[in-house]
Design an enzyme around this catalytic site. Structure first.
Site, PDB file in Angstrom:
ATOM      1  CB  ALA A 226      -0.938  -0.026   1.199  1.00  0.00           C
ATOM      2  CG  HIS A 227      -1.264   4.885   0.809  1.00  0.00           C
ATOM      3  ND1 HIS A 227      -1.870   6.053   1.197  1.00  0.00           N
ATOM      4  CD2 HIS A 227      -1.791   3.929   1.601  1.00  0.00           C
ATOM      5  CE1 HIS A 227      -2.730   5.809   2.166  1.00  0.00           C
ATOM      6  NE2 HIS A 227      -2.702   4.523   2.411  1.00  0.00           N
ATOM      7  CG  ASN A 228       2.865   7.378   2.087  1.00  0.00           C
ATOM      8  OD1 ASN A 228       1.727   7.579   1.657  1.00  0.00           O
ATOM      9  ND2 ASN A 228       3.835   8.280   1.980  1.00  0.00           N
TER      10      ASN A 228
END
Length: 340
Positions: A241-243
């Site tokens: 997922a993001h980051n």
């Protein structure tokens, strides 16, 4: 492709015993070996095939002592399994990197550049202001977006999608269906019960020597970067997922999922179907077993974590031993109740 046995030995730092000028053009299982093939022997269970095989050459360990006459030429190396693995790697690189040129129809915007020794397959597309290095192989139906940077010696198998602003290092490989840089899963709850999409304006950075398996996805950051550090190996159908940050030389098996803003340390091993919630930190050298759920940070390095939700390996084994005996314990409890 043909090579002499001498050339193969030179490639894997081996010593030839027998005719070194014989040509080989194939990698064979030792039990199925035919003339022109090369195989290896490292497991004692297969020793009888050393004397029966018809392959032209066998890679063996330097301490192997045959019990009878052997027809094939031997290539002695320190470790036969490692030597054959080196040969497989070399053969794979040669076959993957030999394609060059352009297969039409394909597209590249005039503002983008690509280095020497490239291959561009049919229906591939490269967007605006992207910079691609040398010896990059872009197979059919690969999409590379705008403002993408790609290093040297990368391979993009059919159907890979590299979205805008992604940065990819050298010697990376992306298997069919990989998506790099799609939007992260970010939605703000509204008063009326609906969800409003949060713009994902960050990117993905993938360092050198990273491999990503088929149909895996790595989301762009909401802000900043999702980072896959050098040497990481990601299996098929993995969701990152993001980051998220994946540390150096960490390996992740199929169907694992890592939620947003979690940081995984270096040299970790994450088993298949493992799930890690967001905003955690996983220490270096952590081993997470298959189907394990991680709901809190792991601060001590070198642990093995199992169970759902995951907890310390030794505690899990003790608890599982009790769990297996629950029916018997219940029977004993009933007997005690009757006596009371």
């Amino acid at each position: 492709m043909e090579f002499t046995i001498d050339q193969v030995a030179l490639l894997i730092n081996g010593k030839v015993e027998g005719e070194g000028n014989i040509k080989v053009n194939r990698l064979d299982k030792i039990q199925e070996g035919k003339p022109g093939g090369i195989s290896f022997f490292s497991n004692e269970k297969y020793e009888n095939y050393v004397y029966e095989t018809d392959c032209s050459a066998i890679i063996v360990s330097e301490n192997f002592t045959p019990n009878k006459a052997i027809k094939p030429t031997l290539i002695r190396v320190k470790n036969a399994y490692v030597g054959f693995t080196q040969l497989l790697e070399a053969y794979s690189q040669i076959t993957k990197m030999q394609l060059t040129g352009t297969t039409q129809p394909c597209y590249m915007d005039e503002s983008s550049t690509i280095g020497e020794g490239f291959y561009r397959g049919a229906f591939s597309s490269i967007g605006k202001n992207s910079k691609i290095g040398n010896n990059v192989k872009i197979h059919s139906q690969v999409y590379i977006g705008d403002n993408v940077t790609i290093g040297d010696n990368c391979i993009f198998h059919p159907g890979v999608k590299i979205c805008n602003d992604s940065q990819i290092g050298n010697n990376c490989e992306f298997h069919p269906g990989v998506v790099i840089g799609s939007d992260g899963f970010g939605f703000a709850p509204m008063e009326d019960g609906t969800f409003k999409a949060i713009p994902q304006i960050g990117n993905v950075i993938i360092e050198d020597n990273v491999s990503v398996g088929a149909n895996s996805t790595i989301d762009r950051a909401t802000m900043g970067s999702t980072i896959i550090k050098k040497g990481a190996k990601i299996d098929n159908m993995v969701q990152i997922a993001h980051n998220v940050i994946i540390g150096e030389n960490t390996v992740i098996a199929a169907q694992a999922g890592i939620s947003g803003s979690t940081e995984i340390g270096k040299n970790c091993m994450i088993g298949g179907k493992a799930g890690i919630v967001g905003h955690l930190k996983i220490a270096d050298y952590t081993n997470i077993g298959a189907n394990t759920g991680i709901s809190k940070s792991i601060e001590k390095s070198g642990q093995t974590i199992l169970g759902y939700m995951g907890f310390d390996f030794k505690s899990f084994l003790k608890s599982y031993a009790v769990f297996k005996n629950l029916p018997q314990l219940q029977d004993k409890l009933k007997e005690l109740e009757k006596k009371l």
